[in-house]
Design an enzyme around this catalytic site. Structure first.
Site, PDB file in Angstrom:
ATOM      1  N   VAL A  20       0.957  -1.047  -0.193  1.00  0.00           N
ATOM      2  CA  VAL A  20       0.085  -0.097   0.078  1.00  0.00           C
ATOM      3  C   VAL A  20       0.789   1.311  -0.054  1.00  0.00           C
ATOM      4  O   VAL A  20       0.764   2.215  -0.683  1.00  0.00           O
ATOM      5  CB  VAL A  20      -0.927   0.091   1.097  1.00  0.00           C
ATOM      6  CG1 VAL A  20      -1.876   1.337   1.164  1.00  0.00           C
ATOM      7  CG2 VAL A  20      -1.684  -1.172   1.378  1.00  0.00           C
ATOM      8  N   ILE A 143     -13.603   0.532  -1.605  1.00  0.00           N
ATOM      9  CA  ILE A 143     -14.828   1.016  -1.707  1.00  0.00           C
ATOM     10  C   ILE A 143     -14.774   2.335  -0.866  1.00  0.00           C
ATOM     11  O   ILE A 143     -14.528   2.262   0.537  1.00  0.00           O
ATOM     12  CB  ILE A 143     -15.654   0.187  -1.128  1.00  0.00           C
ATOM     13  CG1 ILE A 143     -15.877  -1.186  -1.937  1.00  0.00           C
ATOM     14  CG2 ILE A 143     -17.149   0.563  -1.081  1.00  0.00           C
ATOM     15  CD1 ILE A 143     -16.409  -2.255  -1.503  1.00  0.00           C
ATOM     16  N   ASP A 208     -10.516  -9.527  11.293  1.00  0.00           N
ATOM     17  CA  ASP A 208      -9.970  -8.470  10.426  1.00  0.00           C
ATOM     18  C   ASP A 208     -11.232  -7.882   9.894  1.00  0.00           C
ATOM     19  O   ASP A 208     -11.677  -6.706   9.956  1.00  0.00           O
ATOM     20  CB  ASP A 208      -9.340  -9.047   9.062  1.00  0.00           C
ATOM     21  CG  ASP A 208      -9.148  -8.255   7.975  1.00  0.00           C
ATOM     22  OD1 ASP A 208      -8.408  -7.121   7.957  1.00  0.00           O
ATOM     23  OD2 ASP A 208     -10.351  -8.488   7.101  1.00  0.00           O
ATOM     24  N   LYS A 212     -13.241  -4.128  10.942  1.00  0.00           N
ATOM     25  CA  LYS A 212     -14.114  -3.293   9.909  1.00  0.00           C
ATOM     26  C   LYS A 212     -15.382  -2.941  10.273  1.00  0.00           C
ATOM     27  O   LYS A 212     -15.970  -1.879  10.166  1.00  0.00           O
ATOM     28  CB  LYS A 212     -13.732  -3.879   8.523  1.00  0.00           C
ATOM     29  CG  LYS A 212     -12.529  -4.060   7.917  1.00  0.00           C
ATOM     30  CD  LYS A 212     -12.332  -4.863   6.920  1.00  0.00           C
ATOM     31  CE  LYS A 212     -10.976  -5.006   6.460  1.00  0.00           C
ATOM     32  NZ  LYS A 212     -10.680  -6.091   5.349  1.00  0.00           N
TER      33      LYS A 212
HETATM   34  N1  HSE Z   1      -7.048  -9.764   4.465  1.00  0.00           N
HETATM   35  C1  HSE Z   1      -7.987  -8.828   4.062  1.00  0.00           C
HETATM   36  C2  HSE Z   1      -8.808  -9.534   2.996  1.00  0.00           C
HETATM   37  C3  HSE Z   1      -7.393  -7.489   3.275  1.00  0.00           C
HETATM   38  O1  HSE Z   1      -8.728 -10.590   2.777  1.00  0.00           O
HETATM   39  O2  HSE Z   1      -9.669  -8.818   2.678  1.00  0.00           O
HETATM   40  C4  HSE Z   1      -6.991  -6.435   4.469  1.00  0.00           C
HETATM   41  O3  HSE Z   1      -7.976  -6.225   5.601  1.00  0.00           O
END
Ligand code: HSE
Length: 434
Positions: A20, A143, A208, A212
């Protein structure tokens, strides 16, 4: 909103030069005229920081000062915006973001774990120091969902936000279905393709995506980020049988995040759910992300796009940088940190239909016993299917219930486990109405 036209360049300090970070450097270098025209101010990079100075990252970094220590980078006099792309909920990421904010620098980060755990304190710190803290890239990659909520949908009371926000899990689930392969085999395939985080439980354990969801919920409902209240369940227990049999009933299995404000409090769930195969979520294939936003005025908005990768994530980082260059100020979670409410997490989920899969001994009266247990718990059957029994005499049974509470369903499952005709653990998955 003010523009800073005529001022010197907006100067970035970038910490973390992985995929990134390198992507952000490329955009700043390759699109300098476009960015300056759009922002009314040039965007420049003053200094960078990463773990290893000598590594070839495919971008020319020779013009930028180098700092080994991200805290030193974050507080340099020639840095206006600290761009944190290292990751990690604590350690150098947290220390450097705090240092930047205390020094009155604006911060742009892609770090979902940092904000899921420390979002409230960091938003307060930003405001106390007159700085902006933005995190578009942390939720669903490319997004622009945070902007959609804080800007385009600002006139709505949000009812529910949902999302498939972990591309790796969606890749695994859709690949299992399309190739008819078991979980372990597809997990290994994803590993070989480099899709998994260094700690794969972040992906397949739902962590993860849960990070979010907690950020999305805060922005949607004006509540303090409460990651600990997210009900988390990963995809590790999903079998190829679940996938093919759910498909037989007209559904797809997704690792779906749902945040919903109800009379019971704030519901935040990140768990494998069934969605109709024909719905936009049901048709989402591979590593792509999708976010569904439901507001009282707009009804439903569906956003679909890449959730990870160099270009998409750098694109989201640059969106935040451009807002800062234009002088556009919006509170980290859409309202001032002091106005974010402490919400009571809902103890029970909104009633929903559920999918049940179990193995039943194929002998007279077995189905009647099962139906009695469900009826006694107040769970009503909508549809049911029985498949031919295996060599051991156990027949797979699929049941779609009418809307029920999770408590009633759990009572029914407990009852089933005491039946001599049910073999193994029943699997229950929520069917999300979309
Ligand atoms: N590992 C995450 C995914 C991307 O597979 O969407 C980073 O948040």
């Amino acid at each position: 909103m003010t523009t800073l036209s005529g001022n010197g360049p907006l100067r970035l300090g970038i910490a973390g030069l992985g995929t990134v970070g390198a992507g952000v450097v490329k955009i700043v270098r390759q699109k300098s005229n476009l960015l300056a025209d759009r922002a009314g101010q040039a965007i420049a990079i003053s200094a960078v920081s990463a773990r290893s100075k000598g590594k070839d990252r495919g971008v020319n970094l020779s013009q930028y000062a180098w700092e080994d220590d991200p805290v030193a980078l974050a507080t340099r006099d020639d840095v206006d915006v600290y761009v944190e792309l290292m990751g990690g909920s604590d350690g150098p990421a947290k220390a450097s973001v705090e240092a930047a904010l205390k020094a009155g620098k604006h911060v742009v980060t892609a770090n979902k774990a940092l904000l899921a755990h420390h979002g409230q304190a960091l938003a307060e710190l930003a405001e106390a120091n007159g700085a902006v803290l933005r995190f578009e890239a942390a939720v669903a990659g490319g997004i622009p969902v945070i902007k959609a909520l804080t800007e385009g949908l600002a006139g709505n009371d949000m009812d529910r936000v949902m999302g498939v926000m972990n591309g790796t899990c969606n890749y695994i689930l859709t690949r299992m279905q399309s190739a008819g392969l078991p979980y372990d085999e597809v997990f290994e395939e994803a590993n070989q393709l480099g899709y998994l985080e260094a700690d794969p439980t972040l992906d397949v354990g739902g962590i993860d995506a849960g990070h979010k969801l907690s950020l999305l919920a805060s922005v949607a409902f004006g509540t303090q980020v409460d990651f600990d209240a997210v009900e988390l369940e990963g995809i590790e227990r999903i079998t190829i049988d679940d996938i093919t049999q759910a498909a037989d009933m007209g559904y797809r299995i997704k690792l779906l995040g749902v945040a919903q404000m109800s009379g019971r409090g704030l519901e935040q769930r990140m768990s494998p759910c069934l969605v109709p195969a024909t719905s936009p979520l049901g048709q989402l294939e591979g590593g792509t992300n999708m976010v569904v936003l439901e507001g009282d005025q707009v009804e439903q908005v569906v956003l679909r796009g890449p959730g990870a990768g160099e270009g998409p994530t750098a694109s989201a980082v640059m969106g935040d940088v451009m807002d800062i260059a234009r002088g556009f100020r919006v509170s980290t979670f859409g309202v001032p940190a002091a106005s974010l409410t402490e919400t009571t997490p809902a103890k029970t989920a909104t009633p929903a239909p559920y999918y049940l899969r179990l193995a039943l001994e194929d002998k007279p009266g077995a189905l009647a016993k099962l139906a009695t247990v469900l009826g006694d718990a107040g769970v009503s059957i909508d549809r049911m299917r029985q498949y031919r029994h295996d060599d051991a005499g156990a027949a797979p049974i699929l049941i779609v219930t009418h809307k029920t509470t999770r408590d009633a369903l759990d009572a029914a499952i407990l009852g089933m486990t005491t039946l001599d005709v049910v073999t193994g653990e029943p699997v229950a998955l929520r069917i999300e109405t979309v």
